[in-house]
Design a protein around this motif. Structure first.
Motif, PDB file in Angstrom:
ATOM      1  N   THR A 115      93.530  26.991 -58.952  1.00 13.91           N
ATOM      2  CA  THR A 115      93.489  25.688 -58.291  1.00 13.91           C
ATOM      3  C   THR A 115      93.787  24.573 -59.287  1.00 13.91           C
ATOM      4  O   THR A 115      93.175  24.503 -60.354  1.00 13.91           O
ATOM      5  N   GLN A 116      94.724  23.720 -58.910  1.00 16.84           N
ATOM      6  CA  GLN A 116      94.981  22.492 -59.646  1.00 16.84           C
ATOM      7  C   GLN A 116      94.219  21.358 -58.973  1.00 16.84           C
ATOM      8  O   GLN A 116      94.480  21.035 -57.819  1.00 16.84           O
ATOM      9  N   GLY A 117      93.232  20.803 -59.693  1.00 12.96           N
ATOM     10  CA  GLY A 117      92.450  19.711 -59.141  1.00 12.96           C
ATOM     11  C   GLY A 117      93.143  18.366 -59.293  1.00 12.96           C
ATOM     12  O   GLY A 117      94.271  18.271 -59.787  1.00 12.96           O
ATOM     13  N   ARG A 118      92.450  17.300 -58.888  1.00 12.66           N
ATOM     14  CA  ARG A 118      93.007  15.953 -58.901  1.00 12.66           C
ATOM     15  C   ARG A 118      92.265  15.074 -59.903  1.00 12.66           C
ATOM     16  O   ARG A 118      91.157  15.392 -60.323  1.00 12.66           O
ATOM     17  N   ARG A 119      92.891  13.954 -60.250  1.00 12.87           N
ATOM     18  CA  ARG A 119      92.235  13.005 -61.139  1.00 12.87           C
ATOM     19  C   ARG A 119      92.534  11.574 -60.708  1.00 12.87           C
ATOM     20  O   ARG A 119      93.663  11.253 -60.312  1.00 12.87           O
ATOM     21  N   ASN A 120      91.522  10.752 -60.760  1.00 11.47           N
ATOM     22  CA  ASN A 120      91.663   9.310 -60.612  1.00 11.47           C
ATOM     23  C   ASN A 120      91.529   8.721 -62.015  1.00 11.47           C
ATOM     24  O   ASN A 120      90.950   9.347 -62.896  1.00 11.47           O
ATOM     25  N   PHE A 121      92.057   7.541 -62.232  1.00 18.77           N
ATOM     26  CA  PHE A 121      92.013   6.943 -63.563  1.00 18.77           C
ATOM     27  C   PHE A 121      90.982   5.828 -63.624  1.00 18.77           C
ATOM     28  O   PHE A 121      90.957   4.936 -62.767  1.00 18.77           O
ATOM     29  N   LEU A 122      90.128   5.897 -64.635  1.00 16.04           N
ATOM     30  CA  LEU A 122      89.074   4.915 -64.855  1.00 16.04           C
ATOM     31  C   LEU A 122      89.473   4.008 -66.011  1.00 16.04           C
ATOM     32  O   LEU A 122      89.671   4.475 -67.134  1.00 16.04           O
ATOM     33  N   ARG A 123      89.576   2.724 -65.741  1.00 21.75           N
ATOM     34  CA  ARG A 123      90.003   1.769 -66.746  1.00 21.75           C
ATOM     35  C   ARG A 123      88.851   1.364 -67.658  1.00 21.75           C
ATOM     36  O   ARG A 123      87.677   1.478 -67.304  1.00 21.75           O
ATOM     37  N   TYR A 124      89.230   0.857 -68.841  1.00 21.35           N
ATOM     38  CA  TYR A 124      88.230   0.423 -69.823  1.00 21.35           C
ATOM     39  C   TYR A 124      87.210  -0.530 -69.204  1.00 21.35           C
ATOM     40  O   TYR A 124      86.018  -0.460 -69.500  1.00 21.35           O
ATOM     41  N   LYS A 125      87.680  -1.435 -68.358  1.00 21.23           N
ATOM     42  CA  LYS A 125      86.822  -2.487 -67.821  1.00 21.23           C
ATOM     43  C   LYS A 125      85.657  -1.948 -67.003  1.00 21.23           C
ATOM     44  O   LYS A 125      84.655  -2.639 -66.810  1.00 21.23           O
ATOM     45  N   TRP A 143      87.546   0.195 -57.225  1.00 23.50           N
ATOM     46  CA  TRP A 143      88.984   0.089 -57.022  1.00 23.50           C
ATOM     47  C   TRP A 143      89.393  -1.361 -56.768  1.00 23.50           C
ATOM     48  O   TRP A 143      90.401  -1.836 -57.324  1.00 23.50           O
ATOM     49  N   LEU A 144      88.625  -2.067 -55.962  1.00 28.04           N
ATOM     50  CA  LEU A 144      88.936  -3.472 -55.672  1.00 28.04           C
ATOM     51  C   LEU A 144      88.959  -4.325 -56.941  1.00 28.04           C
ATOM     52  O   LEU A 144      89.778  -5.240 -57.077  1.00 28.04           O
ATOM     53  N   SER A 145      88.083  -3.992 -57.876  1.00 31.99           N
ATOM     54  CA  SER A 145      87.995  -4.769 -59.114  1.00 31.99           C
ATOM     55  C   SER A 145      88.973  -4.287 -60.187  1.00 31.99           C
ATOM     56  O   SER A 145      89.020  -4.850 -61.282  1.00 31.99           O
ATOM     57  N   GLY A 146      89.754  -3.259 -59.871  1.00 34.44           N
ATOM     58  CA  GLY A 146      90.732  -2.744 -60.830  1.00 34.44           C
ATOM     59  C   GLY A 146      90.185  -1.696 -61.771  1.00 34.44           C
ATOM     60  O   GLY A 146      90.881  -1.282 -62.705  1.00 34.44           O
ATOM     61  N   GLY A 147      88.974  -1.224 -61.548  1.00 34.48           N
ATOM     62  CA  GLY A 147      88.391  -0.206 -62.410  1.00 34.48           C
ATOM     63  C   GLY A 147      88.928   1.185 -62.149  1.00 34.48           C
ATOM     64  O   GLY A 147      89.003   2.016 -63.066  1.00 34.48           O
ATOM     65  N   LEU A 148      89.312   1.474 -60.904  1.00 30.17           N
ATOM     66  CA  LEU A 148      89.937   2.738 -60.520  1.00 30.17           C
ATOM     67  C   LEU A 148      91.334   2.460 -59.993  1.00 30.17           C
ATOM     68  O   LEU A 148      91.601   1.389 -59.434  1.00 30.17           O
ATOM     69  N   THR A 149      92.244   3.441 -60.127  1.00 27.89           N
ATOM     70  CA  THR A 149      93.655   3.185 -59.834  1.00 27.89           C
ATOM     71  C   THR A 149      94.158   3.796 -58.531  1.00 27.89           C
ATOM     72  O   THR A 149      95.160   3.333 -57.990  1.00 27.89           O
ATOM     73  N   LYS A 150      93.508   4.831 -57.989  1.00 28.50           N
ATOM     74  CA  LYS A 150      94.067   5.559 -56.844  1.00 28.50           C
ATOM     75  C   LYS A 150      93.112   5.492 -55.653  1.00 28.50           C
ATOM     76  O   LYS A 150      92.128   6.226 -55.573  1.00 28.50           O
ATOM     77  N   VAL A 151      93.441   4.630 -54.716  1.00 28.20           N
ATOM     78  CA  VAL A 151      92.546   4.426 -53.582  1.00 28.20           C
ATOM     79  C   VAL A 151      92.507   5.651 -52.674  1.00 28.20           C
ATOM     80  O   VAL A 151      91.470   5.955 -52.066  1.00 28.20           O
ATOM     81  N   HIS A 152      93.609   6.410 -52.566  1.00 31.45           N
ATOM     82  CA  HIS A 152      93.629   7.557 -51.661  1.00 31.45           C
ATOM     83  C   HIS A 152      92.708   8.676 -52.139  1.00 31.45           C
ATOM     84  O   HIS A 152      92.282   9.515 -51.328  1.00 31.45           O
ATOM     85  N   LEU A 153      92.374   8.690 -53.441  1.00 28.77           N
ATOM     86  CA  LEU A 153      91.476   9.719 -53.953  1.00 28.77           C
ATOM     87  C   LEU A 153      90.009   9.317 -53.863  1.00 28.77           C
ATOM     88  O   LEU A 153      89.138  10.033 -54.356  1.00 28.77           O
ATOM     89  N   LEU A 154      89.726   8.193 -53.233  1.00 26.72           N
ATOM     90  CA  LEU A 154      88.337   7.823 -52.993  1.00 26.72           C
ATOM     91  C   LEU A 154      87.785   8.562 -51.785  1.00 26.72           C
ATOM     92  O   LEU A 154      86.575   8.623 -51.585  1.00 26.72           O
ATOM     93  N   MET A 155      88.681   9.126 -50.975  1.00 31.01           N
ATOM     94  CA  MET A 155      88.274   9.901 -49.808  1.00 31.01           C
ATOM     95  C   MET A 155      88.094  11.352 -50.202  1.00 31.01           C
ATOM     96  O   MET A 155      88.885  11.902 -50.979  1.00 31.01           O
ATOM     97  N   ARG A 156      87.054  12.004 -49.701  1.00 30.26           N
ATOM     98  CA  ARG A 156      86.808  13.407 -49.999  1.00 30.26           C
ATOM     99  C   ARG A 156      86.820  14.217 -48.715  1.00 30.26           C
ATOM    100  O   ARG A 156      86.063  13.953 -47.784  1.00 30.26           O
TER     101      ARG A 156
END
Length: 281
Positions: A115-125, A143-156
């Motif tokens: 299985t290849q899993g997924r990753r969201n990106f967490l910014r320094y801020k 995500w709204l504040s720019g701390g996470l980059t991929k909104v579609h991966l917020l759903m599980r």
């Protein structure tokens, strides 16, 4: 199912602290966590010792001397040798697991597949406030504040995966495979140094044995912490050539998890018995 999580790290104790906190708060705890430590000289041992005391599962520190350049394959092999789980989840020390990360991988696990899993990106801020235990609304606010980059991966949506025969999107920071399948190819290729292509080469040999790829869609998600990027063209060219070689070369590599067997000495009796007898004149 017994799953072992293998976490690579090198001198990033601050990141590792956040990562191990995430495994402490899994809904389904791993059978074991093994830290594949590429010769850290910071306070990584103290961080590991702290979580060894807190966790209700074993955390093993598999330390390997640093060779002057990153040795991701070598330390993954060293850690894999210490794994007791039948299912292996490979990840990195800069990737915070979501609370259902282990549960999702175990749910997706099936014979004949990795299985290849997924990753969201967490910014320094977002580093100071992000824990990895956030609910959906809290993740959305990041995500709204720019701390996470991929909104579609917020759903599980657990259990959803799609098969693929392609190599695009292979990421060694979130790959799960059966230990028995890893043994067949002798693990990771220790000829690799640096940060390029070792995961693609590993998967290429795995798929050549008949193991199929499945990509998690909305589960098995990690939060990959931002960090400086290392670009070395010499490393890339050398490692890319090794990957190309794996497409037609040996599937079971000699320079892998288990060393090649030593040749056994031949006794005089064995030589004598193998020598043809001369016919009498």
């Amino acid at each position: 199912m017994n799953s072992s999580v293998i976490i690579t790290t090198h001198n990033r104790s601050y990141y590792l602290d956040k990562v191990l906190y995430g495994y402490l708060h899994q809904t389904v705890k791993p059978h074991q966590v093994v830290i594949a430590d590429d010769g850290s000289t910071d306070d990584t041992p103290e961080v590991i010792q702290k979580y060894q005391q807190l966790a209700d599962f074993p955390i093993v520190h598999a330390w390997h001397p640093f060779g002057g350049m990153p040795q991701i394959s070598k330390v993954r092999n060293a850690a894999t040798r210490q794994c007791t789980g039948e299912y292996l989840i490979y990840t990195d020390g800069d990737c915070i697991p979501g609370p259902m990360f282990v549960a999702d991988h175990e749910r997706l696990a099936k014979p004949g597949f990795f299985t290849q899993g997924r990753r969201n990106f967490l910014r320094y801020k977002a580093f100071d406030s992000f824990r990895g235990t956030e609910n959906a609304w809290q993740l959305f606010k990041h995500w709204l504040s720019g701390g996470l980059t991929k909104v579609h991966l917020l759903m599980r949506i657990p259990g959803l995966a799609v098969r693929s025969q392609k190599m695009k999107g292979i990421r060694g920071c979130n790959i799960a495979a059966w230990r028995s399948d890893v043994d067949v190819i002798n693990g990771w290729n220790e000829e690799f140094v640096g940060f390029w292509c070792e995961d693609s080469e590993f998967v290429t040999r795995l798929m050549r044995t008949g193991v199929k790829r499945q990509n998690a869609l909305y589960s098995a998600i990690l939060f990959h912490m931002e960090h400086e990027k290392f670009v070395n063209q010499e490393d890339f060219d050398r490692n890319f050539a090794l990957w190309e070689k794996s497409k037609t070369g040996p599937i079971y590599i000699e320079n892998g998890m288990m060393p090649p067997p030593r040749p056994q000495p031949i006794s005089l009796e064995t030589v004598a018995s193998a020598t043809p007898m001369k016919k009498a004149a």
